[in-house]
Design an enzyme around this catalytic site. Structure first.
Site, PDB file in Angstrom:
ATOM      1  N   LYS A 109       0.848  -1.252   0.141  1.00  0.00           N
ATOM      2  CA  LYS A 109       0.175   0.033   0.090  1.00  0.00           C
ATOM      3  C   LYS A 109       1.074   1.209   0.016  1.00  0.00           C
ATOM      4  O   LYS A 109       0.427   2.258  -0.425  1.00  0.00           O
ATOM      5  CB  LYS A 109      -1.117  -0.126   1.129  1.00  0.00           C
ATOM      6  CG  LYS A 109      -2.196  -1.323   1.009  1.00  0.00           C
ATOM      7  CD  LYS A 109      -3.128  -1.000   1.776  1.00  0.00           C
ATOM      8  CE  LYS A 109      -4.304  -2.088   1.482  1.00  0.00           C
ATOM      9  NZ  LYS A 109      -3.821  -3.600   1.613  1.00  0.00           N
TER      10      LYS A 109
HETATM   11  C1  LIG Z   1      -4.249  -4.543   1.122  1.00  0.00           C
HETATM   12  C2  LIG Z   1      -3.773  -5.793   0.901  1.00  0.00           C
HETATM   13  C3  LIG Z   1      -4.231  -6.932   0.142  1.00  0.00           C
HETATM   14  C4  LIG Z   1      -5.455  -6.943  -0.801  1.00  0.00           C
HETATM   15  O1  LIG Z   1      -5.128  -5.763  -1.826  1.00  0.00           O
HETATM   16  P1  LIG Z   1      -6.617  -5.158  -2.502  1.00  0.00           P
HETATM   17  O2  LIG Z   1      -6.035  -4.126  -3.585  1.00  0.00           O
HETATM   18  O3  LIG Z   1      -7.315  -4.828  -1.564  1.00  0.00           O
HETATM   19  O4  LIG Z   1      -7.369  -6.316  -3.256  1.00  0.00           O
HETATM   20  C5  LIG Z   1      -3.243  -8.244   0.163  1.00  0.00           C
HETATM   21  N1  LIG Z   1      -2.508  -8.211   0.829  1.00  0.00           N
HETATM   22  C6  LIG Z   1      -1.882  -7.244   1.711  1.00  0.00           C
HETATM   23  C7  LIG Z   1      -0.436  -7.606   2.302  1.00  0.00           C
HETATM   24  C8  LIG Z   1      -2.629  -6.057   1.705  1.00  0.00           C
HETATM   25  O5  LIG Z   1      -2.060  -4.966   2.561  1.00  0.00           O
END
Ligand SMILES: *Cc1c(COP(=O)(O)O)cnc(C)c1O
Length: 455
Positions: A109
């Site tokens: 993120k």
């Molecule tokens: C947010 C997240 C996901 C999921 O991603 P999306 O964009 O919501 O599909 C998967 N793995 C980790 C470690 C995350 O932080």
């Protein structure tokens, strides 16, 4: 470059209009009116930041000049702990991992939120005002957002989390950021309670009249375009056509960015969605059934989601951009908690996507297996993807996304392998730092009072 909404395709907004808004007023999500095209040859031999500038500029060109954008992007990736920013690791013949955990909070993120933080700072300098970011988190989003917006005097961040219900590491990552503009609020309730409070406050006229409330959750379009970059970066590193990606998915943000990459010129063949026990995406792709279920807790908590908000964007695309049809489907879904797509729409989903659900036991087995075979320690989210990667045909090129550093989920990794993950120095330091948070009752009124006192 103008933007419409998935529930109103006559909309004609600029990038600046939509930057601070998650949802459009009609309840839909924003998409560009037309897809730009990226010339792959022009990207050869560019740095990650230069590639990012080319791609993001194609979506923002009427609103941000290219030199400024380039500077925003340069500032966004300075704290990343790998020269390649998003390196590719070859696991086996034709099987690769795209590692996305070199940002300040060790999960993917950061790639989008660091960009958003710098973009907001830039835009608030041009058009000075104060904004308040309000959100609820069950883990990774909170710390990535706090890190992206800390020490910006024009932005206050109010981040709600359920008290004693996030992992100790995740809590510390949020609460040890000692900056005046960061307010961690621990709610005596669960994640749903936090989300309900946030939703109510966004509709509260009194708060809205005193500050601009802004959401930075994964439906924000600027986040999605920053994620498009690392799919192109993969191509530039392995230089093969016909790429196939496996993406551990929750809210469908990361994988939809891959769809966008394909639309604007990246030679992607197939996209495979990895989910955990919360498998609404699998049920939609396999049978066209979108049915509301209760969320289960798993070893991959950032994928513990039953309504994948960004999937609405894919629906709109597969319905040939018919926004009244999208609105109609959601009316039925909100009323009944259930909707089944027509056969031709399911076929359209299947043209690009596969989907599988991986349970907790398989997740642990995969973490162990990958360590035993390849000496590679993976976090539980990454492992859901690797499970599928190992099963893929040797003759196709598959890349699975490594979404978080294993140290963030050391308890699960230990359960699987009996190993203690080496904690990166900076992550280890947070355990000695003082925590700062306010514990509040599960009450919208209390949270509102707290925000009004602190803006
Ligand atoms: C947010 C997240 C996901 C999921 O991603 P999306 O964009 O919501 O599909 C998967 N793995 C980790 C470690 C995350 O932080």
């Amino acid at each position: 470059m103008k933007y419409l909404s998935t529930r109103d395709n006559s909309l004609n907004q600029s990038f600046n209009d939509i930057l601070y808004q998650g949802l459009s007023k009609d309840g839909g999500l924003y998409l560009p009116r037309e897809w730009p095209t990226i010339n792959l040859d022009k990207l050869l031999n560019l740095s990650y930041q230069e590639v990012a500038t080319e791609i993001i500029h194609s979506f923002t060109k009427d609103d941000i000049n290219k030199e400024d954008l380039s500077q925003i992007i340069m500032n966004s990736y300075v704290d990343f702990k790998n020269d390649k920013i998003a390196p590719i690791l070859k696991l086996d013949n034709n099987k690769f991992l795209l590692e996305l955990f070199y940002g300040p909070t060790y999960a993917f993120k950061d790639y989008a939120l660091q960009f958003l933080g710098n973009l907001f700072s830039y835009s608030l300098k041009i058009n000075p005002r104060k904004i308040s970011i309000l959100g609820a988190t069950s883990g990774d989003t909170g710390s990535a957002a706090i890190n992206a917006f800390k020490s910006n005097k024009d932005i206050n961040v109010f981040m709600l989390h359920p008290h004693n219900k996030v992992s100790p590491m995740q809590q510390k990552q949020m609460t040890t950021v000692d900056e005046k503009n960061i307010f961690n609020i621990a709610i005596e309730g669960n994640f749903d309670d936090c989300q309900k409070i946030v939703k109510k406050l966004f509709l509260d006229d009194e708060i809205q009249s005193q500050t601009s409330l802004t959401a930075v959750n994964s439906i924000n379009w600027a986040r999605l375009i920053a994620q498009v970059v690392y799919y192109f970066w993969t191509y530039l590193q392995i230089r093969r056509k016909n790429l196939n990606f496996i993406v551990p998915s929750g809210n469908f943000g990361n994988i939809f960015s891959a769809y966008v990459a394909k639309k604007i010129g990246l030679p992607i063949n197939r996209l495979h969605i990895a989910t955990n026990k919360n498998d609404i995406l699998k049920s939609i792709i396999k049978n066209g059934v979108m049915k509301k279920k209760i969320v289960s807790q798993t070893f991959s908590p950032s994928m513990d989601i039953q309504i994948s908000s960004n999937f609405e964007r894919q629906m709109f695309e597969s319905l040939n951009r018919d926004s009244s049809k999208v609105s109609e489907i959601f009316e039925i879904f909100y009323k009944t908690g259930n909707y089944t797509f027509d056969k031709n729409i399911i076929e359209d989903f299947k043209k690009i996507y596969d989907a599988s659900s991986i349970n907790d036991e398989e997740t642990l087995e995969t973490i162990k297996k990958v360590y035993d075979f390849y000496g590679y320690l993976s976090d539980p989210h990454t492992a859901t993807g690797i499970k599928l990667l190992l099963e893929k045909n040797q003759n196709e090129t598959w890349i699975s996304l490594a979404c978080a550093h294993p140290a963030k989920f050391q308890d699960t990794v230990k359960k699987a392998t009996n190993l203690d993950v080496e904690i990166p120095e900076e992550l280890g330091k947070i355990f000695d730092k003082k925590e700062k948070m306010t514990i509040l009752a599960n009450s919208t009124k209390e949270v509102k009072k707290f925000i009004l006192e602190n803006i």
